[in-house]
Design an enzyme around this catalytic site. Sequence first.
Site, PDB file in Angstrom:
ATOM      1  N   ALA A   2       0.859  -1.188   0.000  1.00 10.37           N
ATOM      2  CA  ALA A   2       0.000   0.000   0.000  1.00 10.37           C
ATOM      3  C   ALA A   2       0.890   1.232   0.000  1.00 10.37           C
ATOM      4  O   ALA A   2       2.033   1.192   0.464  1.00 10.37           O
ATOM      5  CB  ALA A   2      -0.916   0.011   1.220  1.00 10.37           C
TER       6      ALA A   2
ATOM      7  N   GLU B 297      -5.060  -5.217  -8.936  1.00  4.12           N
ATOM      8  CA  GLU B 297      -4.888  -5.521  -7.509  1.00  4.12           C
ATOM      9  C   GLU B 297      -6.247  -5.559  -6.821  1.00  4.12           C
ATOM     10  O   GLU B 297      -6.523  -6.454  -6.006  1.00  4.12           O
ATOM     11  CB  GLU B 297      -3.998  -4.460  -6.854  1.00  4.12           C
ATOM     12  CG  GLU B 297      -2.542  -4.559  -7.271  1.00  4.12           C
ATOM     13  CD  GLU B 297      -1.690  -3.421  -6.728  1.00  4.12           C
ATOM     14  OE1 GLU B 297      -0.528  -3.675  -6.419  1.00  4.12           O
ATOM     15  OE2 GLU B 297      -2.177  -2.285  -6.624  1.00  4.12           O
TER      16      GLU B 297
HETATM   17  C1  5RP Z   1       1.038  -0.805  -6.844  1.00  5.81           C
HETATM   18  C2  5RP Z   1       0.735  -0.624  -5.408  1.00  5.81           C
HETATM   19  C3  5RP Z   1       1.823  -0.944  -4.437  1.00  5.81           C
HETATM   20  O1  5RP Z   1       1.387  -1.984  -3.623  1.00  5.81           O
HETATM   21  C4  5RP Z   1       2.120   0.293  -3.635  1.00  5.81           C
HETATM   22  O2  5RP Z   1       2.526   1.316  -4.547  1.00  5.81           O
HETATM   23  C5  5RP Z   1       3.218   0.052  -2.603  1.00  5.81           C
HETATM   24  O3  5RP Z   1       4.434  -0.202  -3.238  1.00  5.81           O
HETATM   25  P1  5RP Z   1       5.788  -0.372  -2.409  1.00  5.81           P
HETATM   26  O4  5RP Z   1       5.646  -1.603  -1.583  1.00  5.81           O
HETATM   27  O5  5RP Z   1       6.856  -0.481  -3.493  1.00  5.81           O
HETATM   28  O6  5RP Z   1       5.970   0.871  -1.573  1.00  5.81           O
HETATM   29  O7  5RP Z   1      -0.348  -0.250  -5.017  1.00  5.81           O
HETATM   30  O8  5RP Z   1       0.008  -0.332  -7.659  1.00  5.81           O
END
Ligand code: 5RP
Length: 225
Positions: free
Chosen positions: A86, A105
């Site tokens: 997230a 997702e």
């Molecule tokens: C992708 C997402 C990812 O889960 C979110 O951006 C978190 O990424 P990260 O773990 O690299 O911080 O929603 O669409």
Amino acid sequence: MKGDRTRAKQEAGQSAARVVADGSVVGLGTGSTAAEAISQLGERVDSGLDIRGIPTSHQSRRLAREADIPLTTLADAVPDIAIDGADQAAGCDLVKGGGAAHAREKIVDAAADRLLVVVDPTKLADRLDHPVPVEVLPDARVPVETAIEGLGGEPTVRSAVQKDGPVVTDNGNLVLDCAFGPLDSPGALATDLDGIPGVVAHGLFVGLADELHIGSPDGVERRQC
Ligand code: 5RP
């Protein structure tokens, strides 16, 4: 510190991957923290764990293949569990879509019996105030921008980094990053965004998460939703 954050993501991802039971169908989220879970699941598969993964993006499909995780689709199986990252979490309400993968997702996470969310502590907030990514059909960009402004948001077309022009999602659409400021009622905004013609999916995930795994260099805190 960057090293600490990387370690925190590893701890969170590995913790969620350890929860997955033999025989499960697993939704595989996108992003650097979900990638840690996929890597750990791959190690468990090497050691004999029998699972099938349902990827949420080209990225998670590639990582799962590299980790030798057998894959399936939503047409053939219902995920028992999904593990996803997230961009921000307030309680168990999320903003997602930093990797522009939030449409798939959301489909996979919502279909799963349980959604485990893997984050490092920088993602936690008292109230959601992160810009909300909105995936939009290219032909609908202008009317969707107008509708979002009508809801009090400021939409910005997401630009690509190693490509001239906009980000184009795995589904061939554009992403509007929409600043709304602090959200008093994310559920109401989610409903409003869902009602705009041309919106494919937005990054507000309200009422979907079952458990947060919050990693730190020293371990993991698990919060039930
Ligand atoms: C992708 C997402 C990812 O889960 C979110 O951006 C978190 O990424 P990260 O773990 O690299 O911080 O929603 O669409």
